[in-house]
Design an enzyme around this catalytic site. Structure first.
Site, PDB file in Angstrom:
ATOM      1  N   GLU A 118     -15.873 -52.650 -19.763  1.00 58.53           N
ATOM      2  CA  GLU A 118     -15.747 -51.258 -19.329  1.00 58.53           C
ATOM      3  C   GLU A 118     -14.670 -50.999 -18.267  1.00 58.53           C
ATOM      4  OE1 GLU A 118     -19.692 -49.851 -18.568  1.00 58.53           O
ATOM      5  OE2 GLU A 118     -20.190 -50.010 -20.688  1.00 58.53           O
ATOM      6  N   GLU A 143      -8.411 -48.447  11.300  1.00 51.20           N
ATOM      7  CA  GLU A 143      -7.712 -48.170  10.034  1.00 51.20           C
ATOM      8  C   GLU A 143      -7.649 -46.678   9.729  1.00 51.20           C
ATOM      9  OE1 GLU A 143      -6.107 -50.487   9.038  1.00 51.20           O
ATOM     10  OE2 GLU A 143      -7.163 -52.381   9.275  1.00 51.20           O
ATOM     11  N   HIS A 181      -6.499 -59.461   2.111  1.00 44.91           N
ATOM     12  CA  HIS A 181      -7.288 -58.790   3.140  1.00 44.91           C
ATOM     13  C   HIS A 181      -8.513 -58.095   2.542  1.00 44.91           C
ATOM     14  CE1 HIS A 181      -7.439 -55.991   6.879  1.00 44.91           C
ATOM     15  NE2 HIS A 181      -8.552 -55.877   6.191  1.00 44.91           N
ATOM     16  N   HIS A 216     -14.122 -55.754   2.208  1.00 47.88           N
ATOM     17  CA  HIS A 216     -13.598 -57.102   1.953  1.00 47.88           C
ATOM     18  C   HIS A 216     -14.446 -57.807   0.889  1.00 47.88           C
ATOM     19  CE1 HIS A 216     -12.357 -57.078   6.561  1.00 47.88           C
ATOM     20  NE2 HIS A 216     -11.631 -56.248   5.847  1.00 47.88           N
ATOM     21  N   HIS A 220     -12.901 -48.767   2.772  1.00 49.63           N
ATOM     22  CA  HIS A 220     -12.208 -50.056   2.852  1.00 49.63           C
ATOM     23  C   HIS A 220     -13.253 -51.143   3.019  1.00 49.63           C
ATOM     24  CE1 HIS A 220      -9.676 -53.323   4.093  1.00 49.63           C
ATOM     25  NE2 HIS A 220     -10.176 -53.329   5.319  1.00 49.63           N
TER      26      HIS A 220
END
Ligand code: 2HA
Ligand code: ZN
Length: 272
Positions: free
Chosen positions: A169, A116, A210, A141, A139
């Protein structure tokens, strides 16, 4: 020269990866982290002229030429980073023409940066335009955020509004809202470009069905941002199937944003 295994930036990336793994966000090789380093930081531990390997990145990151990054490796598991940083992490400089990674340390089994990398470096470029202090792209999941992708409309304003409603918040932590992409093929330059486009306005971008991308000045801040999104998504998923008796109203969210003086996306409130 000091031992890189004692470098605070390396230890913090490793600790963050373990933390994310233990939260169940990064199964197997899921997730990746990139952290922009200064030359002075790197030069305490590595000789910047000693390039081990040069790797073709397959895209051009012109505005990052000469910049240094520590990045998790392709196919590597967050679970293992802390015990074995040299296999699971790499430190590289972006070449002068912006198309190659000049490896200075790590990926010691012949590995390379995360698949990525386009989304990471393109996001760094986009965020640096908006915030010159941005240093981190992450990144992951996260379970509830991912679950919510399957039951909620994938729309910037609507997704943000639902999250803002779930924790008092939220509107203060991510007042600019979150960007949401549809499902797209990962590991490509196209998803990288789409992510970077959203990153011009948002520090959090959802990759439909994803996972999520987050950006920030520090690892702590970026982690905290994703953690807040995930907490809101968890509350959403724990209550989505139950009758809603109480809610944080749009007027209350506006009151919060005004009180904490945050510049929020006004078009993401009211009548969605
Ligand atoms: O690199 O999470 O999106 C592992 C992933 C791919
Ligand atoms: Zn992923």
């Amino acid at each position: 020269m000091k031992n890189i295994l004692t470098a605070p930036f390396l230890l913090e990336v490793a600790k963050t990866a373990s933390n994310m793994y233990r939260l169940g966000w990064d199964e197997r090789n899921g997730g990746n982290i990139s952290y922009l380093l200064t030359e002075a930081e790197v030069a305490e531990y590595l000789d910047p002229s000693a390039v081990i390997r040069t790797l073709d990145m397959g895209f051009e990151a012109k505005t990052l030429a000469g910049k240094y990054f520590i990045v998790t490796g392709s196919g590597k598991y967050f679970k293992n980073v802390e015990d074995d940083p040299a296999h699971n992490l790499g430190v590289f400089r972006v070449s002068r023409d912006g198309t190659k990674a000049e490896l200075l340390w790590g990926y010691c089994d012949g590995g390379r940066p995360t698949s990525e990398l386009p989304a990471h470096l393109m996001s760094h470029m986009a965020r640096l335009e908006v915030d010159p202090e941005n240093r981190v792209v992450m990144h992951t999941h996260p379970t509830y955020t991912l679950a919510m992708n399957f039951v909620h409309e994938l729309d910037d304003a609507k997704f943000t509004h639902s999250l803002w409603q779930m924790c008092t918040e939220c509107i203060v932590v991510f007042p600019e809202g979150i960007g949401v992409l549809p499902w797209m093929l990962c590991g490509t330059n196209s998803i990288g470009q789409a992510t970077a486009e959203k990153m011009k306005q948002h520090r959090v971008v959802i990759w439909g069905m994803h996972g999520v991308y987050g950006a920030g000045k520090t690892l702590d801040e970026t982690f905290g941002l994703i953690e807040t999104v995930e907490k809101a998504a968890q509350v959403y998923m724990l209550t989505a199937h139950l009758p809603r008796v109480n809610t944080i109203t749009d007027a209350q969210m506006q009151e919060l944003a005004d009180f904490f003086q945050v510049d929020y996306r006004k078009d993401f409130l009211y009548d969605l």
